[in-house]
Write an enzyme that holds these catalytic residues in place. Structure first.
Site, PDB file in Angstrom:
ATOM      1  N   LYS A  52       0.796  -1.446  -0.159  1.00 49.64           N
ATOM      2  CA  LYS A  52      -0.014  -0.155   0.014  1.00 49.64           C
ATOM      3  C   LYS A  52       0.961   1.524   0.009  1.00 49.64           C
ATOM      4  CE  LYS A  52      -3.812  -2.468   2.006  1.00 49.64           C
ATOM      5  NZ  LYS A  52      -4.654  -2.770   3.387  1.00 49.64           N
ATOM      6  N   GLN A  96      -5.037  -1.576   9.233  1.00 52.04           N
ATOM      7  CA  GLN A  96      -4.614  -2.970   8.533  1.00 52.04           C
ATOM      8  C   GLN A  96      -5.408  -4.153   9.527  1.00 52.04           C
ATOM      9  OE1 GLN A  96      -3.112  -3.646   5.401  1.00 52.04           O
ATOM     10  NE2 GLN A  96      -3.876  -5.614   5.968  1.00 52.04           N
ATOM     11  N   ASP A 119     -11.156   2.902   3.753  1.00 50.51           N
ATOM     12  CA  ASP A 119     -11.332   1.321   3.605  1.00 50.51           C
ATOM     13  C   ASP A 119     -12.901   1.202   3.371  1.00 50.51           C
ATOM     14  OD1 ASP A 119      -9.500  -0.619   3.352  1.00 50.51           O
ATOM     15  OD2 ASP A 119      -9.283  -0.604   5.592  1.00 50.51           O
TER      16      ASP A 119
END
Ligand code: NAD
Length: 279
Positions: A52, A96, A119
């Site tokens: 990422k 994460q 997200d």
């Protein structure tokens, strides 16, 4: 033989488009900055976090890393999120997953400022998705939609069957496909006669989390098959939820693993980061 839908190529096109968009934005002094939080040192999570950060660097997005110890408390994580929520420089926040068992994921999703929730897991963004309002889309479902659209596979009026009802893939994908005027069924572990239902699909999307479970017995001739699963086989090679060799001969188009849905997830995360400038 089925057309292979090349997720690497499509993801790379999207990232190039985003890099151009970022160049224009920077010329207007607009900055995008993603804060990435990792709790613990799970090796797979470290690989995802690094990928990422690399994608951010490629596109011209600044990234900040926050690494918390495996034993860090939920309170510590929440206070970091509270700080980042109001830090003007930070435009996106990503935690994460998976988190250690002592931290409640739901509490974390709900704590993130919905306007920085790249997200797309905050309940407000989930609600926006289901009502068709503008908001952050969860990255894997958004990536699947882009794979289909950029492969010119129409969804209008098509029978779509999604196998798997998780909050990060199956359910949000159903909302996205409905918005594209597909007729959507969601199958799961309690579905009766799954092969018969799956065989009705013009577009079959498999997010079942079971290695190579879906064989040609589940697939209508000419169907499009999207494989979300990621596993390692006995030779440590990556494989999906679909038995690719068996299904390839009967489908009209299919995503491989690796190189199908996987690369799209990061591309759509990058798209969410840049989309902040489009409001
Ligand atoms: P999950 O384990 O949360 O959900 C699996 C779903 O499949 C559940 O809803 C369950 O009811 C259903 N299911 C399980 N066994 C079944 C069976 N025998 N018959 C019918 N339904 C069954 O999984 P998830 O988080 O949605 O992930 C699914 C797969 O996709 C995993 O392999 C995961 O690693 C992968 N994944 C990939 C990406 C990516 O970026 N490519 C992103 C997320 C998940």
């Amino acid at each position: 033989m089925a057309q292979r839908i090349d997720g690497r190529k499509i993801a790379s096109q999207i990232k190039n488009e985003l890099a151009e968009e970022m160049t224009r934005l920077k010329a207007e002094n607009f900055r995008v900055c993603l804060a990435v939080i990792q709790v613990g040192e799970d090796p797979a999570s470290s690989v995802y976090v690094n990928n990422k950060k690399k994608a951010c660097a490629l596109i011209g997005i600044e990234s900040l890393s926050f690494e918390l110890r495996q034993e860090a408390s939920e309170r510590e994580l929440l206070s970091l999120i509270t700080f980042l929520n109001t830090e003007p420089k930070v435009t996106g926040i990503l935690v994460q997953l998976p988190l250690p068992a002592h931290i409640n994921e739901r509490n974390i999703f709900e704590a993130i400022n919905p306007d920085k929730d790249v997200d797309g897991f905050h309940p407000l963004n989930i609600g926006r998705l289901w009502t068709g309002e503008k908001g952050f889309l969860p990255c894997t479902p958004a990536g699947i939609l882009q794979l289909l659209k950029r492969s010119r596979i129409s969804l209008d009026g098509k029978n779509c069957v999604i196998i798997g009802r998780s909050n990060i893939v199956g359910k949000p994908l159903a909302a996205l496909l409905l918005q594209e005027n597909a007729t959507v069924s969601i199958a799961h572990s309690r579905t009766k006669n799954l092969p018969a239902l799956a065989k009705q699909a013009d577009i079959l999307i498999v997010a079942v989390g079971q290695k190579e479970m879906i064989t040609s017995e589940y697939v209508k001739k000419g169907a499009v098959v999207i494989d979300v699963g990621i596993h390692r086989d006995e030779n440590n090679k990556l494989c999906g939820d679909v038995d690719f060799a068996d299904v390839e001969s009967i489908a009209s188009a299919i995503t491989p693993v690796p190189g199908g849905v996987g690369p799209m997830t990061i591309a759509m995360l990058m798209d969410n980061c840049v989309s902040i400038s489009r409001n």
